[in-house]
Design an enzyme around this catalytic site. Sequence first.
Site, PDB file in Angstrom:
ATOM      1  N   TYR A  22     -19.031 -12.786   4.813  1.00  0.00           N
ATOM      2  CA  TYR A  22     -18.055 -12.108   5.671  1.00  0.00           C
ATOM      3  C   TYR A  22     -17.765 -12.933   6.934  1.00  0.00           C
ATOM      4  CZ  TYR A  22     -15.888  -8.375   8.445  1.00  0.00           C
ATOM      5  OH  TYR A  22     -15.026  -7.635   9.227  1.00  0.00           O
ATOM      6  N   LYS A  56     -14.254 -15.066   7.811  1.00  0.00           N
ATOM      7  CA  LYS A  56     -13.534 -14.732   9.049  1.00  0.00           C
ATOM      8  C   LYS A  56     -13.390 -15.989   9.926  1.00  0.00           C
ATOM      9  CE  LYS A  56     -12.866 -10.326   8.517  1.00  0.00           C
ATOM     10  NZ  LYS A  56     -11.506  -9.914   8.184  1.00  0.00           N
TER      11      LYS A  56
HETATM   12  N1  LIG Z   1     -14.189  -2.001   9.625  1.00  0.00           N
HETATM   13  C1  LIG Z   1     -14.731  -2.549  10.686  1.00  0.00           C
HETATM   14  O1  LIG Z   1     -15.627  -1.958  11.343  1.00  0.00           O
HETATM   15  C2  LIG Z   1     -14.242  -3.899  11.165  1.00  0.00           C
HETATM   16  C3  LIG Z   1     -14.889  -4.503  12.250  1.00  0.00           C
HETATM   17  C4  LIG Z   1     -14.401  -5.723  12.727  1.00  0.00           C
HETATM   18  C5  LIG Z   1     -13.312  -6.326  12.114  1.00  0.00           C
HETATM   19  N2  LIG Z   1     -12.725  -5.734  11.032  1.00  0.00           N
HETATM   20  C6  LIG Z   1     -11.589  -6.440  10.412  1.00  0.00           C
HETATM   21  O2  LIG Z   1     -10.399  -5.918  10.954  1.00  0.00           O
HETATM   22  C7  LIG Z   1      -9.347  -5.976   9.976  1.00  0.00           C
HETATM   23  C8  LIG Z   1      -8.721  -4.599   9.842  1.00  0.00           C
HETATM   24  O3  LIG Z   1      -9.716  -3.660   9.545  1.00  0.00           O
HETATM   25  P1  LIG Z   1      -9.333  -2.139   9.235  1.00  0.00           P
HETATM   26  O4  LIG Z   1     -10.627  -1.444   9.013  1.00  0.00           O
HETATM   27  O5  LIG Z   1      -8.370  -1.644  10.234  1.00  0.00           O
HETATM   28  O6  LIG Z   1      -8.578  -2.335   7.835  1.00  0.00           O
HETATM   29  P2  LIG Z   1      -8.313  -1.273   6.673  1.00  0.00           P
HETATM   30  O7  LIG Z   1      -8.244   0.103   7.228  1.00  0.00           O
HETATM   31  O8  LIG Z   1      -9.279  -1.526   5.578  1.00  0.00           O
HETATM   32  O9  LIG Z   1      -6.854  -1.711   6.226  1.00  0.00           O
HETATM   33  C9  LIG Z   1      -6.673  -2.947   5.630  1.00  0.00           C
HETATM   34  C10 LIG Z   1      -5.216  -3.269   5.443  1.00  0.00           C
HETATM   35  O10 LIG Z   1      -5.149  -4.395   4.558  1.00  0.00           O
HETATM   36  C11 LIG Z   1      -4.365  -4.051   3.414  1.00  0.00           C
HETATM   37  N3  LIG Z   1      -4.940  -4.599   2.200  1.00  0.00           N
HETATM   38  C12 LIG Z   1      -6.216  -4.494   1.758  1.00  0.00           C
HETATM   39  N4  LIG Z   1      -6.338  -5.074   0.556  1.00  0.00           N
HETATM   40  C13 LIG Z   1      -5.120  -5.553   0.228  1.00  0.00           C
HETATM   41  C14 LIG Z   1      -4.604  -6.251  -0.902  1.00  0.00           C
HETATM   42  N5  LIG Z   1      -5.369  -6.564  -1.941  1.00  0.00           N
HETATM   43  N6  LIG Z   1      -3.298  -6.570  -0.913  1.00  0.00           N
HETATM   44  C15 LIG Z   1      -2.505  -6.246   0.135  1.00  0.00           C
HETATM   45  N7  LIG Z   1      -2.921  -5.577   1.238  1.00  0.00           N
HETATM   46  C16 LIG Z   1      -4.222  -5.241   1.281  1.00  0.00           C
HETATM   47  C17 LIG Z   1      -4.412  -2.538   3.334  1.00  0.00           C
HETATM   48  O11 LIG Z   1      -3.273  -2.083   2.604  1.00  0.00           O
HETATM   49  P3  LIG Z   1      -3.343  -0.751   1.681  1.00  0.00           P
HETATM   50  O12 LIG Z   1      -3.315   0.399   2.657  1.00  0.00           O
HETATM   51  O13 LIG Z   1      -2.160  -0.853   0.827  1.00  0.00           O
HETATM   52  O14 LIG Z   1      -4.656  -0.824   0.947  1.00  0.00           O
HETATM   53  C18 LIG Z   1      -4.397  -2.147   4.808  1.00  0.00           C
HETATM   54  O15 LIG Z   1      -3.090  -2.167   5.317  1.00  0.00           O
HETATM   55  C19 LIG Z   1      -9.987  -6.484   8.702  1.00  0.00           C
HETATM   56  O16 LIG Z   1      -9.736  -7.849   8.601  1.00  0.00           O
HETATM   57  C20 LIG Z   1     -11.480  -6.236   8.923  1.00  0.00           C
HETATM   58  O17 LIG Z   1     -12.280  -7.151   8.228  1.00  0.00           O
HETATM   59  C21 LIG Z   1     -13.152  -4.530  10.557  1.00  0.00           C
END
Ligand SMILES: NC(=O)c1ccc[n+]([C@@H]2O[C@H](COP(=O)([O-])OP(=O)(O)OC[C@H]3O[C@@H](n4cnc5c(N)ncnc54)[C@H](OP(=O)(O)O)[C@@H]3O)[C@@H](O)[C@H]2O)c1
Length: 282
Positions: A183, A187
Amino acid sequence: MKVLGLGGFNVVVFLLSILVLSLAYLLYHLENSDPGPLPISSMSQDINNLRQVYKALNKSCFILGASGETGKVLLKEIVQSQIFTKVTLIGRRKLTSEDATHENVNQEIVDFDKLDEHAAAFQGHDVGFCCLGTTRAKAGEAGFIRVDYDYILKSAQLAKAGGCTHFNLESSKGADKNSSLLYSRIKGQVEAAIEELNFDRYSIFRPGVLMCDRQESRPMEWMARKLLVPVASLFPTVITTPILVLVKAMVNNVLLPSENKMELFHNKHIHELSKLEETKAK
Ligand SMILES: NC(=O)c1ccc[n+]([C@@H]2O[C@H](COP(=O)([O-])OP(=O)(O)OC[C@H]3O[C@@H](n4cnc5c(N)ncnc54)[C@H](OP(=O)(O)O)[C@@H]3O)[C@@H](O)[C@H]2O)c1
């Protein structure tokens, strides 16, 4: 037996107390550690004035991942602040929320496996926000790399070719291109690959665990968030980032004039930058 049992219990309580105190000391130390100065000057800036100045520039933006937890809050913030004349959502499905169907919002549905065929969707946006991503648990290792590296990098390339001058990437705390953890490594690698594209301005945000009521079921993440609630209230900038804090930081940063080619915002910077509005409202 009874005395030995009591003695054993006392030892366990003692060891647990040491553990909790050490953890608290570590968190306290991290909360008060210095990540370096904020990469951008936010002082003596009036947020309302900044908004008006920015609005007059008639800029447009795109958002990748507007259906996700960060993306949808970012979209709401952008729609409410009215700082862009046009907002384009680039995603794999059409969204029907009030914000997504706002008159200034336009949607481009793309096949991320054939992004070259959708180059037109990336043309003519001044600013890009990328909140795209998946998890290894959901997509498997190859799927995670495809989304979090290939799709993001290709989108950034098309955005650059399409005239985007300021690219904003939601990355993650711990991102490190040399990490042994998949991960963190992916990133870090995508951060570095986008830097090579040479945007006029490139802002990287490295939030901690995103605090939100996630619609999608992710039991491990849900449990971690619950356990982190007390930590977040005592040591807000060490491990966690409320989504609204992140989104406000991203939008405030766009409004702040900058000569920086590249800006890296650690979690503490994100918290600080998000308060621009609060500070000015006092
Ligand atoms: N979760 C955490 O605590 C955390 C912490 C730090 C950083 N981050 C990073 O921050 C970013 C956003 O996180 P989040 O939790 O807000 O994201 P999320 O809710 O999981 O949403 C992800 C987005 O990416 C799209 N996506 C996922 N798989 C896809 C695919 N195969 N093809 C096209 N689109 C796709 C989704 O579209 P659909 O709605 O169509 O699936 C959605 O719009 C990510 O890069 C994550 O790694 C997350």
